[in-house]
Write a protein that holds these residues in place. Structure first.
Motif, PDB file in Angstrom:
ATOM      1  N   ILE A 102       0.817  -1.266  -0.143  1.00 30.20           N
ATOM      2  CA  ILE A 102       0.254   0.119  -0.039  1.00 30.20           C
ATOM      3  C   ILE A 102       0.565   1.115   0.254  1.00 30.20           C
ATOM      4  CG2 ILE A 102      -1.974  -1.101   1.054  1.00 30.20           C
ATOM      5  CD1 ILE A 102      -1.210   0.196   3.755  1.00 30.20           C
ATOM      6  N   SER A 103       0.344   2.409  -0.205  1.00 32.00           N
ATOM      7  CA  SER A 103       1.246   3.552  -0.261  1.00 32.00           C
ATOM      8  C   SER A 103       1.718   4.055   1.134  1.00 32.00           C
ATOM      9  CB  SER A 103       0.237   4.787  -0.969  1.00 32.00           C
ATOM     10  OG  SER A 103      -0.696   5.109  -0.096  1.00 32.00           O
ATOM     11  N   VAL A 104       2.635   4.888   1.040  1.00 30.90           N
ATOM     12  CA  VAL A 104       3.193   5.529   2.300  1.00 30.90           C
ATOM     13  C   VAL A 104       2.229   6.054   3.213  1.00 30.90           C
ATOM     14  CG1 VAL A 104       4.827   6.927   3.204  1.00 30.90           C
ATOM     15  CG2 VAL A 104       5.539   5.406   1.388  1.00 30.90           C
ATOM     16  N   LYS A 105       1.332   6.866   2.317  1.00 29.65           N
ATOM     17  CA  LYS A 105       0.242   7.551   3.112  1.00 29.65           C
ATOM     18  C   LYS A 105      -0.841   6.765   3.711  1.00 29.65           C
ATOM     19  CE  LYS A 105      -2.904  11.572   2.067  1.00 29.65           C
ATOM     20  NZ  LYS A 105      -3.393  12.309   1.237  1.00 29.65           N
ATOM     21  N   ALA A 106      -1.324   5.662   2.949  1.00 28.96           N
ATOM     22  CA  ALA A 106      -2.220   4.609   3.496  1.00 28.96           C
ATOM     23  C   ALA A 106      -1.707   4.000   4.574  1.00 28.96           C
ATOM     24  CB  ALA A 106      -2.858   4.024   2.305  1.00 28.96           C
ATOM     25  N   ALA A 107      -0.426   3.754   4.457  1.00 31.07           N
ATOM     26  CA  ALA A 107       0.023   2.794   5.512  1.00 31.07           C
ATOM     27  C   ALA A 107       0.080   3.674   6.764  1.00 31.07           C
ATOM     28  CB  ALA A 107       1.621   2.499   5.065  1.00 31.07           C
ATOM     29  N   GLN A 108       0.680   4.864   6.799  1.00 28.69           N
ATOM     30  CA  GLN A 108       0.546   5.853   7.946  1.00 28.69           C
ATOM     31  C   GLN A 108      -0.770   5.914   8.456  1.00 28.69           C
ATOM     32  OE1 GLN A 108       3.499   6.976   9.300  1.00 28.69           O
ATOM     33  NE2 GLN A 108       2.198   7.528  10.917  1.00 28.69           N
ATOM     34  N   SER A 109      -1.655   5.932   7.767  1.00 28.39           N
ATOM     35  CA  SER A 109      -3.312   6.237   8.267  1.00 28.39           C
ATOM     36  C   SER A 109      -3.563   4.967   9.016  1.00 28.39           C
ATOM     37  CB  SER A 109      -4.174   6.555   7.136  1.00 28.39           C
ATOM     38  OG  SER A 109      -5.358   6.412   7.492  1.00 28.39           O
ATOM     39  N   VAL A 110      -3.366   3.860   8.335  1.00 23.09           N
ATOM     40  CA  VAL A 110      -3.684   2.542   8.923  1.00 23.09           C
ATOM     41  C   VAL A 110      -2.828   2.472  10.310  1.00 23.09           C
ATOM     42  CG1 VAL A 110      -3.603  -0.058   8.459  1.00 23.09           C
ATOM     43  CG2 VAL A 110      -4.255   1.332   6.714  1.00 23.09           C
ATOM     44  N   TRP A 111      -1.564   2.609  10.224  1.00 17.92           N
ATOM     45  CA  TRP A 111      -0.672   2.428  11.443  1.00 17.92           C
ATOM     46  C   TRP A 111      -1.182   3.125  12.548  1.00 17.92           C
ATOM     47  CZ3 TRP A 111       3.407  -0.124  13.205  1.00 17.92           C
ATOM     48  CH2 TRP A 111       4.003   0.293  14.186  1.00 17.92           C
ATOM     49  N   ASN A 112      -1.499   4.347  12.227  1.00 21.23           N
ATOM     50  CA  ASN A 112      -2.105   5.261  13.405  1.00 21.23           C
ATOM     51  C   ASN A 112      -3.538   4.850  14.107  1.00 21.23           C
ATOM     52  OD1 ASN A 112      -0.001   7.018  12.781  1.00 21.23           O
ATOM     53  ND2 ASN A 112      -1.182   8.587  11.596  1.00 21.23           N
ATOM     54  N   ARG A 113      -4.286   4.327  13.313  1.00 24.20           N
ATOM     55  CA  ARG A 113      -5.364   3.586  13.782  1.00 24.20           C
ATOM     56  C   ARG A 113      -5.050   2.217  14.372  1.00 24.20           C
ATOM     57  NH1 ARG A 113      -7.539   5.198   8.667  1.00 24.20           N
ATOM     58  NH2 ARG A 113      -7.465   2.980   8.045  1.00 24.20           N
ATOM     59  N   TRP A 114      -4.165   1.548  13.889  1.00 22.50           N
ATOM     60  CA  TRP A 114      -4.095   0.179  14.676  1.00 22.50           C
ATOM     61  C   TRP A 114      -3.152   0.635  16.034  1.00 22.50           C
ATOM     62  CZ3 TRP A 114       0.898  -2.504  14.812  1.00 22.50           C
ATOM     63  CH2 TRP A 114       0.657  -4.014  15.445  1.00 22.50           C
ATOM     64  N   VAL A 115      -2.179   1.061  15.846  1.00 22.71           N
ATOM     65  CA  VAL A 115      -1.457   1.652  17.209  1.00 22.71           C
ATOM     66  C   VAL A 115      -2.605   2.113  18.386  1.00 22.71           C
ATOM     67  CG1 VAL A 115       0.925   1.465  16.330  1.00 22.71           C
ATOM     68  CG2 VAL A 115      -0.405   3.637  16.772  1.00 22.71           C
ATOM     69  N   ALA A 116      -3.539   2.783  17.818  1.00 16.71           N
ATOM     70  CA  ALA A 116      -4.414   3.365  19.003  1.00 16.71           C
ATOM     71  C   ALA A 116      -5.389   2.454  19.565  1.00 16.71           C
ATOM     72  CB  ALA A 116      -5.363   4.559  18.192  1.00 16.71           C
ATOM     73  N   LEU A 117      -5.402   1.165  19.157  1.00 20.45           N
ATOM     74  CA  LEU A 117      -6.117   0.016  19.863  1.00 20.45           C
ATOM     75  C   LEU A 117      -5.571  -0.479  20.965  1.00 20.45           C
ATOM     76  CD1 LEU A 117      -6.949  -1.959  16.608  1.00 20.45           C
ATOM     77  CD2 LEU A 117      -8.447  -0.250  17.668  1.00 20.45           C
ATOM     78  N   ALA A 118      -4.208  -0.297  21.323  1.00 21.44           N
ATOM     79  CA  ALA A 118      -3.766  -1.080  22.723  1.00 21.44           C
ATOM     80  C   ALA A 118      -3.282   0.121  23.461  1.00 21.44           C
ATOM     81  CB  ALA A 118      -2.466  -1.884  22.122  1.00 21.44           C
ATOM     82  N   PRO A 119      -3.395  -0.163  24.668  1.00 21.84           N
ATOM     83  CA  PRO A 119      -2.783   0.863  25.905  1.00 21.84           C
ATOM     84  C   PRO A 119      -1.343   0.946  25.690  1.00 21.84           C
ATOM     85  CG  PRO A 119      -3.689  -0.997  26.935  1.00 21.84           C
ATOM     86  CD  PRO A 119      -3.977  -1.182  25.361  1.00 21.84           C
ATOM     87  N   LYS A 120      -0.629   0.039  25.631  1.00 20.37           N
ATOM     88  CA  LYS A 120       0.879   0.022  25.353  1.00 20.37           C
ATOM     89  C   LYS A 120       1.170  -0.684  24.240  1.00 20.37           C
ATOM     90  CE  LYS A 120       2.203   0.402  30.480  1.00 20.37           C
ATOM     91  NZ  LYS A 120       2.632  -0.519  31.428  1.00 20.37           N
ATOM     92  N   PHE A 121       2.394  -0.357  23.516  1.00 17.63           N
ATOM     93  CA  PHE A 121       2.629  -0.647  22.178  1.00 17.63           C
ATOM     94  C   PHE A 121       3.635  -1.653  22.370  1.00 17.63           C
ATOM     95  CE2 PHE A 121       4.765  -1.055  18.110  1.00 17.63           C
ATOM     96  CZ  PHE A 121       3.601  -1.589  17.473  1.00 17.63           C
ATOM     97  N   GLN A 122       3.252  -3.046  22.811  1.00 18.73           N
ATOM     98  CA  GLN A 122       4.084  -4.080  23.213  1.00 18.73           C
ATOM     99  C   GLN A 122       3.557  -5.515  22.597  1.00 18.73           C
ATOM    100  OE1 GLN A 122       4.053  -3.960  27.536  1.00 18.73           O
ATOM    101  NE2 GLN A 122       5.622  -2.395  27.462  1.00 18.73           N
ATOM    102  N   PRO A 123       4.244  -6.433  22.299  1.00 18.85           N
ATOM    103  CA  PRO A 123       3.880  -7.813  21.767  1.00 18.85           C
ATOM    104  C   PRO A 123       2.497  -8.253  22.520  1.00 18.85           C
ATOM    105  CG  PRO A 123       6.073  -7.792  21.773  1.00 18.85           C
ATOM    106  CD  PRO A 123       5.585  -6.480  22.653  1.00 18.85           C
ATOM    107  N   ALA A 124       2.524  -8.223  23.981  1.00 14.71           N
ATOM    108  CA  ALA A 124       1.381  -8.827  24.592  1.00 14.71           C
ATOM    109  C   ALA A 124       0.148  -7.852  24.317  1.00 14.71           C
ATOM    110  CB  ALA A 124       1.703  -8.776  26.064  1.00 14.71           C
TER     111      ALA A 124
END
Length: 213
Positions: A59-81
């Motif tokens: 996917i494009s860089v712009k689309a990837a950044q948008s998905v990334w931002n939404r995805w990392v917002a789902l977890a309280p701490k960005f860790q594997p667990a």
């Protein structure tokens, strides 16, 4: 969830590598002075860097950044667990394909279970690290080599599957004629032990904006 601001680190071997390449290679002698103080930078942690590479596939860089931002917002701490605790549907709603959800879960499992030896990487050679990384679903040799260059800042990586590298060698060394992997490898032999640095300048010759991962 906010990730910590990236800490930018540059390799301590860069100036020495540039001197070596300028002496050894006619193209590098011309290219390196064009980019002044610009140099490779490493940022973020290993898990985030690899997760970002999976999110950004096809996917494009712009689309990837948008998905990334939404995805990392789902977890309280960005860790594997925390990633392992996420549901499939909420990740799909953030814009991830079913396959990428599977890949990211596999990545998190490898980190959480200790199947990748992050603390030992400094003592491991490049091929041993590549072997660990390609065992993770969604990570091939090219991604592992990009990780060696951009995250671990290994000095002597030659990513022969990289289309930009082959194009750059074609333009700079073969007057635009197509090059084989064998020919590219031969050009890279003259760059050792600083192939990663030469590769970075070849990329810059095609796109002056530095890449980071």
């Amino acid at each position: 969830m906010a990730l910590k601001p990236p800490v930018e680190v540059t390799p301590d071997y860069w100036d020495e590598a540039c001197k070596h390449l300028v002496k050894r290679d006619r193209v590098m002698k011309k290219l390196i002075p064009q980019f002044g103080e610009a140099r490779l930078q490493s940022r973020g942690d290993a898990f985030a860097t690899l997760a970002r590479s999976i999110v950004g596939q096809q996917i494009s860089v712009k689309a990837a950044q948008s998905v990334w931002n939404r995805w990392v917002a789902l977890a309280p701490k960005f860790q594997p667990a925390a990633v392992l605790a996420l549901g499939v549907e909420e990740q799909r709603a953030a814009g991830l394909s079913a396959r990428k959800v599977e890949y990211l879960r596999d990545l998190a499992e490898h980190f959480a279970s200790g199947q990748v030896h992050v603390r030992q990487w400094a003592q491991m050679d490049d091929e041993a690290i590549i072997e660990e990384l390609v065992a993770i679903r969604g990570i091939g040799r090219w991604t592992a080599e990009m990780f060696l260059i951009f995250h671990l800042m290994r000095p002597n990586v030659m990513p022969l599957d990289d289309i930009g590298l082959l194009k750059g060698i074609s333009v700079n060394y073969f007057s635009g004629e197509p090059v084989s992997r064998a020919e590219a490898r031969e050009v890279g032999d003259a760059w050792a032990p600083y192939r990663s640095v030469a590769v970075w300048y070849i990329w810059r010759s095609l796109d002056p904006l530095p890449v980071d991962y």
